[in-house]
Design an enzyme around this catalytic site. Structure first.
Site, PDB file in Angstrom:
ATOM      1  N   HIS A 107       1.947   4.312   6.420  1.00 20.29           N
ATOM      2  CA  HIS A 107       1.791   4.954   5.099  1.00 20.29           C
ATOM      3  C   HIS A 107       0.591   5.901   5.031  1.00 20.29           C
ATOM      4  O   HIS A 107       0.389   6.547   4.004  1.00 20.29           O
ATOM      5  CB  HIS A 107       1.731   3.896   3.991  1.00 20.29           C
ATOM      6  N   ASP A 158       0.764  -1.252   0.000  1.00 19.31           N
ATOM      7  CA  ASP A 158       0.000   0.000   0.000  1.00 19.31           C
ATOM      8  C   ASP A 158       0.793   1.300   0.000  1.00 19.31           C
ATOM      9  O   ASP A 158       0.239   2.342  -0.287  1.00 19.31           O
ATOM     10  CB  ASP A 158      -0.987  -0.005   1.180  1.00 19.31           C
TER      11      ASP A 158
END
Length: 970
Positions: A375, A106
């Site tokens: 993230h 991701d």
């Protein structure tokens, strides 16, 4: 916490229950922060036993195993290692489990640092997904989504790793069904916030598998498997089943999956496909056993990342600049606190500071710094309340570590009991101490440093003395931030991992600090400047001459006095205006940067004030939207230092320090500082990957969105150069950076956005950030040879500035301190490494696991892994070589280090064990899979590196070496 309540706790509870019901079922899990919250707060003893069993059977598998799935673009290598180590330590201590595969699906783009880190951690294969859409399409068509990646040009093939890029369907199950308008394969539907629905009916639950649609479901799944099989070289297809926030009702998920899996396998002759539940290691094991020869990829990264022509994910390099800055300050304070505590435990075994509490204080900051590497954390791509959570956790951890450091100093010096009071660690903004104070300054780097620390004081007449009562060079001047206070700059020279104590007295006279004098220049309108002849004036130290033009109040040129090269040099603030209405075209948001025109200059007039003194000259420039504006929108404070005789001023002299004040911005503005020079750079930019290595960034022209697609992350370093001269920028937080014209470099400093994209609105991701940001950048200008010797040490000196603590002085004005303290701070043996090495970690992790794997597994198996006391005898040491092979004739050489001698200031080293990056493997027993490449055919395993003899090791370019060190108990 909301995620735990809404779905995450249910994932672990129901998945464990369902895995126990069917031997064929499997599951992979990544982020330890969620798992540990479940393990500590929710899991029953029975569930814990079941987790142990499932891990042993290989049906539950932890992949990556860090606290979070970290961002790759804007994180620092130290913090990536910290969060991996944090998760791995828990998994090994609790289960004896060591992850060997990645699932980095991701993060928004892929750095070349990551494959190196994962190889060093003992991983056999790496998996990524988000890379440029056009590049992915090309790789997919040519069956090149799998390769062996040599992330570092300097490390041998030993640190390469097999890498799998997910195809265009990425990491989620495809959800389109040709026979139904409901999404497919997601039978538990989608999680709802903040509460799960009372009736258990979730939105968007897929059509249950029945006799009527079983064949149709199977056909859909098989067609997708076959489509993907054409993109890979082996007959195995990795088919990810799940997505974000899935499996919170695992029973409905597995029961439908079972029906489908069984049906396809019963009709495999007809379908030409068999399917099985698998973990990541099952998949890679199957591919590895094919023994094919793979192409090698060099150290080029996959940044930036675009998902379609107008979607360049380059905005997040700058989003929430304040959070990015605090995350790095926290990381730096943690680094200082760890080595400070480690030395205290070794040198003061009888000390009164409670070690268990101290470890908890450090742990709170380790956890906070680890979690913000997520993230959707440091990237600035979270909603405001989640950003506030990160900030609160960081501030709480920092406060804990500041308290710990103050209590250690207090304890070390309490022998003299003369009424000193330590308050918290002092930062420039934590109050304005009055008369008679002392400051304790700790240097967290393993080098001797000479630098300035700043203290706010209430008057100009100040004198500074060291431990022996000698006068210390200092300069005092009116503060940038307030009319009523003064900034006192103290020149400090401190050896590695040591502290010095300075007393500050409100005295004038012979020994008092130099007082900086101010000259204010008239505000200048930029429009009229071109009509007049230039009126130039220089600001000089022994390394540079910086020339300003009084007609514009802007910088004009910089001369490197060593080579006598003069570079034309101007700086201006500009703003990209961006669109916030999806009906009118592409938008900018937390993730994306989509400028709709060229950047527009922000100011029509510039004010200038020069503060000059014998140690430092500070040039204050204020940028106004027009000649009559009351308030400035932007400011730059440029500092040039002069170092007196007898001090090593090489780094300090070559540093042009700039601090910016930017904001509050208007809506849908993205603020940049553009520096234009006369260097013929051919639009070639260099930026770093995670403060570890440099990437070359040639300017690329695209049909669409060229400006945004030529933005790159600068985590610590960026530079431009011509044949002789280089201009380097060093940063203390991440920024987006680009070179849009020859000789130019622009840094994005701040963003404030609002848009009406439904997804952004429903997740509160509009980045309406009205803050003022105060980032700092150090500029270095000089020959390539000079800058390459200075920039790595300078970058770390900026990252790890000294920690300043202060207290009040008692007993009149005798600056001379008792012998006890002189001994401690001046004559301790410092810890010093050569300038091409960095002492990356010196800490006491506290793990209770045995470093002998057989013993560790046995003690867990026997249930002896009780909640024992933390282990203070094991010290974690990491040493990193800062240079690439061939980068510098001297500094790129391997370095021989005698660990016993290096650490003798802490005590007598009894034993050293070399470990994998996160500490969980003995390097002598670690065997990583070796994948065949044309360059290196054959041989199926990598064995360990050379082992150390008699505590002496050789550190080669770019190596990161990790050790457990044990000292003689005092």
């Amino acid at each position: 916490q909301e995620s735990m309540h809404a779905y995450a706790a249910n994932v672990y509870t129901t998945v464990v229950e369902e895995l126990m019901k069917g031997k064929q079922r499997k599951f992979i899990a990544v982020e330890q922060e969620f798992f540990r919250l479940w393990w500590d707060m929710v899991a029953t003893d029975t569930q814990k036993q079941q987790v142990h069993q499932l891990l042993q059977e290989g049906r539950l598998e932890f992949v990556i195993g860090g606290q979070v799935m970290h961002d790759e673009a804007v994180t620092l290598i130290d913090d990536q290692i910290l969060q991996l180590t944090e998760g791995h330590g828990f998994l090994y201590e609790t289960f004896g489990f060591r992850p060997q595969f990645s699932w980095h699906v991701d993060p928004f783009g892929a750095s070349a640092t990551t494959p190196t880190l994962f190889a060093l951690a003992g991983f056999n294969a790496h998996l990524i997904s988000r890379i440029d859409y056009d590049l992915k399409a090309d790789m997919q068509k040519n069956k090149k989504l799998q390769f062996v990646w040599q992330g570092s040009p300097s490390l041998s093939a030993r640190q390469e790793i097999f890498t799998h890029v997910m195809d265009q369907y990425s990491y989620c199950t495809p959800s389109q069904l040709p026979f139904s308008n409901r999404s497919g394969f997601f039978w538990n539907g989608f999680a709802t916030f903040p509460d799960p629905p009372k009736d258990g009916v979730y939105p968007n639950m897929s059509l249950p598998v029945t006799d009527a649609n079983l064949h149709l479901y199977a056909q859909t799944m098989v067609a997708n498997i076959k489509e993907r099989a054409a993109w890979f070289r082996t007959g195995e297809v990795l088919w990810p089943w799940g997505c974000d926030k899935q499996f919170f009702n695992a029973s409905v998920q597995y029961s439908n999956m079972d029906l489908l899996v069984d049906y396809i396998n019963k009709h495999s002759a007809e379908f030409g496909v068999t399917v099985q539940y698998a973990t990541v290691s099952d998949y890679f094991q199957a591919v590895y056993s094919r023994n094919l020869t793979w192409e090698t990829r060099d150290s080029q990264d996959f940044l930036p990342y675009s998902t379609e022509p107008f979607q360049a994910w380059t905005g997040f390099y700058t989003s929430r600049s304040t959070l990015k800055g605090i995350a790095r300050r926290a990381s730096s304070l943690l680094y200082a606190g760890e080595s400070f505590f480690t030395q205290y435990v070794q040198k003061h075994p009888e000390g009164s500071v409670c070690k268990y509490k101290a470890l908890e204080q450090l742990q709170s900051l380790r956890w906070a710094v680890s979690e913000v590497q997520h993230h959707d954390g440091i990237t600035g791509t979270e909603s405001p309340k989640v950003k506030d959570m990160y900030m609160n956790n960081l501030m709480y951890g920092m406060l804990n570590v500041k308290k710990l450091m103050a209590s250690i100093i207090f304890d070390i010096n309490s022998a003299k009991k003369n009424g000193d009071v330590y308050s918290s660690v002092y930062t420039k903004d934590s109050g304005k101490p009055d008369v008679d104070l002392y400051v304790v300054v700790y240097n967290p780097l393993a080098w001797n440093i000479t630098t300035f620390v700043t203290v706010s004081v209430s008057s100009e007449a100040m004198s500074v003395y060291d431990e022996l009562g000698r006068s210390v060079p200092a300069q005092v001047q009116s503060s940038v931030e307030s009319q009523s206070t003064y900034d006192l700059y103290i020149l400090v020279a401190i050896s590695g991992l040591s502290y010095r104590k300075y007393s500050i007295k409100p005295l004038g006279g012979e020994e008092s600090a130099f007082i900086g004098s101010s000259v204010k220049y008239q505000r200048r309108a930029l429009a009229r400047a071109g009509q007049q002849s230039q009126q130039l004036f220089p600001v000089v130290n022994s390394c540079y001459q910086i020339v300003f033009d009084q007609n514009t109040n802007l910088m004009h040129s910089i001369t490197d006095r060593e080579t006598n090269q003069t570079v034309q040099f101007t700086q201006e603030f500009l703003e990209y205006h961006v669109n916030g209405d999806t009906k009118k075209g592409p938008i900018s948001d937390n993730y994306l940067f989509a400028p709709n025109t060229s950047a527009v200059p922000v100011s029509k007039a510039v004010g200038l004030e020069v503060m000059s003194g014998s140690l430092m000259t500070e040039i204050r420039q204020y940028f106004y939207s027009n000649v009559t504006s009351e308030d400035y929108a932007y400011a730059v404070y440029t500092r040039l230092y002069s170092v007196p005789e007898g001090y090593d001023g090489k780094l300090l002299c070559h540093r042009i320090e700039q601090e910016y004040s930017v904001g509050p911005l208007e809506l849908n503005r993205e603020a940049i500082l553009r520096t234009s020079t006369s260097l013929n750079t051919r639009q070639l930019l260099y930026t770093d990957n995670n403060g570890y290595q440099i990437q070359k960034r040639p300017f690329k022209a695209y049909v669409n969105n060229t400006v945004a697609r030529n933005y790159y992350p600068m985590v610590q370093t960026a530079y431009i150069e011509d044949d002789t001269t280089r201009l380097m920028l060093l940063a203390e937080r991440a920024h987006g950076v680009s070179s849009q014209e020859n000789g130019q470099v622009e840094v994005m400093l701040h963003r404030r956005l609002w848009n009406n994209l439904q997804w952004d609105l429903s997740n509160n991701l509009t980045l309406n950030d009205s803050s003022v940001v105060r980032p700092v950048i150090w500029l270095l200008l000089g020959s390539k040879a000079l800058t390459s010797t200075l920039f790595r040490t300078s970058g770390l000196a900026l990252e790890h500035r000294p920690v300043v603590m202060f207290g009040a002085l008692s007993g009149g004005d005798k600056p001379k301190l008792p012998r006890q303290l002189q001994q401690n701070s001046v004559h301790d043996l410092p810890v010093t490494v050569p300038p091409n090495l960095h002492l990356q970690t010196l800490s006491i992790p506290g793990w209770r696991y045995s470093s002998n794997h057989a013993e560790q597994v046995k003690s867990i198996h026997m249930g002896e892994q009780k909640q024992g006391d933390a282990d203070f005898s094991r010290v974690l040491l990491r040493i990193r070589h800062l240079y690439e092979v061939g980068e510098d004739p001297v500094l790129s050489q391997p370095v021989v280090v005698d660990l016993k001698s290096l650490l003798k200031g802490l005590g007598s080293v009894m034993a050293v064990e070399e470990r994998s990056l996160t500490g969980t493997w003995d390097v002598n027993t670690l065997e990583r899979w070796k994948w065949n490449t044309a360059q290196h055919p054959g041989k199926r395993f990598f064995n360990s590196t050379e082992t150390s003899e008699d505590f002496i090791i050789t550190v080669h370019p770019k190596e990161i070496r990790t050790f457990f060190v044990y000292f003689q108990v005092q």
